[in-house]
Design a protein around this motif. Structure first.
Motif: not given
Length: 387
Positions: A62-72, A79-83, A268-276
């Motif tokens: 969910n952490y990685f997917q939140s970053i991917i979804n946010w940038n999209k 953005v790809k997970k492996e990046w 931090s991990l929770v904050g990233v996921e929740a914010a995004y």
């Protein structure tokens, strides 16, 4: 979120507010906002705290997917997970990258005015700083591409791009970024792109991730965080996007060498996921508040402080103001703010000695407080001019 609420942050160990013994001083320098975080982020952090165990954790899907979804959603960038990698803060990540991808005595380029941590990192890593001055055109700063290319020809190894730019407030256009990229590609320069203020670009200005353009992902690393847009600086977590596999591998090796591969605070991990995941509407309301404040500043200064030159930001909660027409030296400018106006800004001198007549003010606060800041400044200037 009620962004009109005036919040008292004194006696909370705030760097912005509690480093001054004079209780009447208003903190308007340090780059965090006087707003509470969104209720979704707060609830997510509370829920995590209730587990009661704070051991080592993997980054969740969910952490990685939140970053991917946010940038999209924000940039239409796939953005790809492996990046995706991380560091304990933007500047820690930039320091690791400079140490990893350059050698002592190598030239590191940045724009000037230069946010002071860049100079400190370059000095501490025993590299040499090179500056390309942004030039003033009317009431905005622009890139001097002739000078920029001249500096690249000197043998620059790394260019640190700050976009949106701190302190001038510029959100560089797609055309400007393409020209930067073409020149850095020509001279084989790695671009470290600090884009932490990107989500705060006002709607008439489009922030474009540097690595999303052309083939620039082959020679660039993007640094991002939820810190500035969601007021989560104290969680000290940066997100790095490194599409080039070779660069990613080298950075990951260095991260492990610093023992920072586990430098992922569980909050931090929770904050990233929740914010995004849940922060979109909160962010739009925040930007409306910031836009109101900076529009008010522009009008107030034009009507009451015509000797000041305001560089209206295109995407920050910080405004860069030229006080040169008051003809004050640095000590007098400091007295104007600290003693006369009871205001604690960021003085321009930290961005370079040539900016000692400039001040950076933080308008990430309620309209009531922001109006008080400007009225105090007006009274302080009037007191000096009446002497």
């Amino acid at each position: 979120m009620d962004f009109s609420k005036r919040i008292d942050r004194k006696k909370t160990n705030s760097i912005k507010w509690d480093k001054y013994t004079d209780k009447d001083i208003i903190g308007c320098g340090t780059a965090d906002m006087d707003f509470t975080s969104s209720v979704d982020v707060k609830n997510a952090l509370i829920k995590r705290a209730e587990i009661g165990i704070f051991g080592y954790e993997y980054k969740s899907e969910n952490y990685f997917q939140s970053i991917i979804n946010w940038n999209k959603k924000l940039y239409d960038w796939e953005v790809k997970k492996e990046w995706i990698s991380n560091s304990p803060g933007i500047w820690a990540g930039i320091r690791i990258a400079i140490d990893t991808f350059s050698q002592p005595e190598d030239l590191i380029l940045s724009h000037s005015p230069t946010f002071h941590p860049i100079d400190e990192i370059i000095q501490q890593s025993k590299r040499k700083a090179v500056k390309s001055n942004l030039r003033i055109q009317g009431n905005k700063y622009e890139i001097d591409f002739e000078d920029f290319e001249h500096k690249l020809r000197l043998g620059v190894k790394i260019f640190v791009l700050v976009n949106p730019h701190n302190p001038t407030g510029r959100v560089f256009s797609r055309q400007e970024l393409i020209r930067i990229g073409e020149l850095c590609k020509k001279y084989n320069v790695l671009v470290l792109s600090d884009e932490v203020y990107g989500p705060l670009a006002f709607k008439e200005f489009e922030h474009t991730p540097f690595s999303s353009l052309s083939d620039f992902s082959n020679f660039s690393i993007t640094f991002n965080a939820v810190s500035k847009p969601f007021n989560l600086q104290g969680l000290t977590h940066a997100i790095l996007i490194i599409p080039n596999k070779e660069l990613y591998t080298k950075y990951s090796t260095a991260l492990s060498g610093y023992d920072f591969d586990f430098a992922t605070n569980v909050f931090s991990l929770v904050g990233v996921e929740a914010a995004y995941t849940y922060g979109w509407d909160w962010l739009q309301e925040l930007k409306n508040q910031l836009k109101y404040n900076i529009d008010y500043c522009e009008t107030f200064v034009a009507e009451n402080l015509p000797k000041l030159k305001v560089f209206k930001p295109e995407g920050l909660f910080l405004v860069w103001i030229d006080f040169s027409q008051l003809h004050l030296d640095y000590e007098q400018l400091e007295e104007l703010f600290i003693s006369k106006s009871k205001l604690a800004p960021t003085f321009g001198k930290v961005f370079g000695n040539e900016y000692s007549n400039f001040v950076r003010l933080n308008f990430g606060c309620s309209s009531e407080r922001w109006e008080e800041i400007l009225v105090r400044l007006q009274k302080g200037i009037n007191a000096i001019e009446d002497i």
